[in-house]
Design a protein around this motif. Structure first.
Motif, mmCIF file in Angstrom:
data_model
loop_
_atom_site.group_PDB
_atom_site.id
_atom_site.type_symbol
_atom_site.label_atom_id
_atom_site.label_comp_id
_atom_site.label_asym_id
_atom_site.label_seq_id
_atom_site.Cartn_x
_atom_site.Cartn_y
_atom_site.Cartn_z
ATOM 1 N N UNK A 54 -2.284 -7.160 0.829
ATOM 2 C CA UNK A 54 -1.939 -8.539 1.180
ATOM 3 C C UNK A 54 -2.145 -8.797 2.675
ATOM 4 N N UNK A 55 -1.748 -7.851 3.506
ATOM 5 C CA UNK A 55 -1.835 -8.022 4.955
ATOM 6 C C UNK A 55 -3.208 -7.708 5.519
ATOM 7 N N UNK A 56 -4.065 -7.118 4.692
ATOM 8 C CA UNK A 56 -5.385 -6.731 5.170
ATOM 9 C C UNK A 56 -5.460 -5.284 5.630
ATOM 10 N N UNK A 57 -4.372 -4.580 5.502
ATOM 11 C CA UNK A 57 -4.359 -3.181 5.900
ATOM 12 C C UNK A 57 -4.607 -2.305 4.662
ATOM 13 N N UNK A 58 -4.669 -1.035 4.896
ATOM 14 C CA UNK A 58 -4.744 -0.027 3.832
ATOM 15 C C UNK A 58 -5.864 -0.267 2.831
ATOM 16 N N UNK A 59 -7.098 -0.436 3.274
ATOM 17 C CA UNK A 59 -8.182 -0.571 2.308
ATOM 18 C C UNK A 59 -8.402 0.734 1.551
ATOM 19 N N UNK A 60 -8.825 0.582 0.313
ATOM 20 C CA UNK A 60 -9.127 1.719 -0.550
ATOM 21 C C UNK A 60 -10.546 1.542 -1.072
ATOM 22 N N UNK A 61 -11.318 2.622 -1.077
ATOM 23 C CA UNK A 61 -12.713 2.548 -1.486
ATOM 24 C C UNK A 61 -13.042 3.582 -2.555
ATOM 25 N N UNK A 62 -14.002 3.242 -3.405
ATOM 26 C CA UNK A 62 -14.585 4.226 -4.297
ATOM 27 C C UNK A 62 -15.385 5.209 -3.464
ATOM 28 N N UNK A 63 -15.427 6.441 -3.914
ATOM 29 C CA UNK A 63 -16.160 7.468 -3.167
ATOM 30 C C UNK A 63 -17.629 7.093 -2.995
ATOM 31 N N UNK A 64 -18.176 6.401 -3.965
ATOM 32 C CA UNK A 64 -19.601 6.079 -3.943
ATOM 33 C C UNK A 64 -19.973 5.086 -2.846
#
Length: 124
Positions: free
Chosen positions: A53-63
């Motif tokens: 919500x705040x724009x922090x803590x992005x999470x990505x797929x390994x690919x």
């Protein structure tokens, strides 16, 4: 309930870049976790990235880690996906999605609002 509209897709050569945008209507955009997914022909929809919500803590797929960046501008009700160093295997329809917090950001079922998708094609 918010509605989502993606834009920015297109045809690009391998190694190139694109920036996808997802504009949300409604006043509750800033209360949603936002995700990007993609679906290639004949394959299941797969998780790409999620932002809080705040724009922090992005999470990505390994690919896509190290090549894609998710961001959001709550003042503009918009979430972005900057895609660099694109590969032919990144070719897919890209969808943005909105949902609540989930310990498993990659679950499709964790998102209850979806856009219509935008096509990204990467040529070799």
């Amino acid at each position: 309930q918010a509605q989502l509209v993606e834009s920015g897709g297109g045809l690009v050569q391998a190694g190139g870049s694109l920036r996808l945008s997802c504009a949300a209507s409604g006043r509750t955009f800033s209360s949603y976790f936002m995700g990007w997914f993609r679906q290639a022909p004949g394959k299941e929809r797969e998780f790409v990235a999620r932002i809080s919500v705040s724009g922090s803590s992005p999470v990505y797929a390994d690919s896509v880690k190290g090549r894609f960046t998710i961001s959001r501008d709550n003042a503009k009700n918009t979430v972005y996906l900057q895609m660099n160093s694109l590969k032919p295997e990144d070719t897919a329809v890209y969808y943005c999605a909105a949902g609540g917090w989930s310990p498993t950001p990659s679950r499709v079922a964790g998102y209850n609002i979806w856009g219509q998708g935008t096509q990204v094609t990467v040529s070799s």
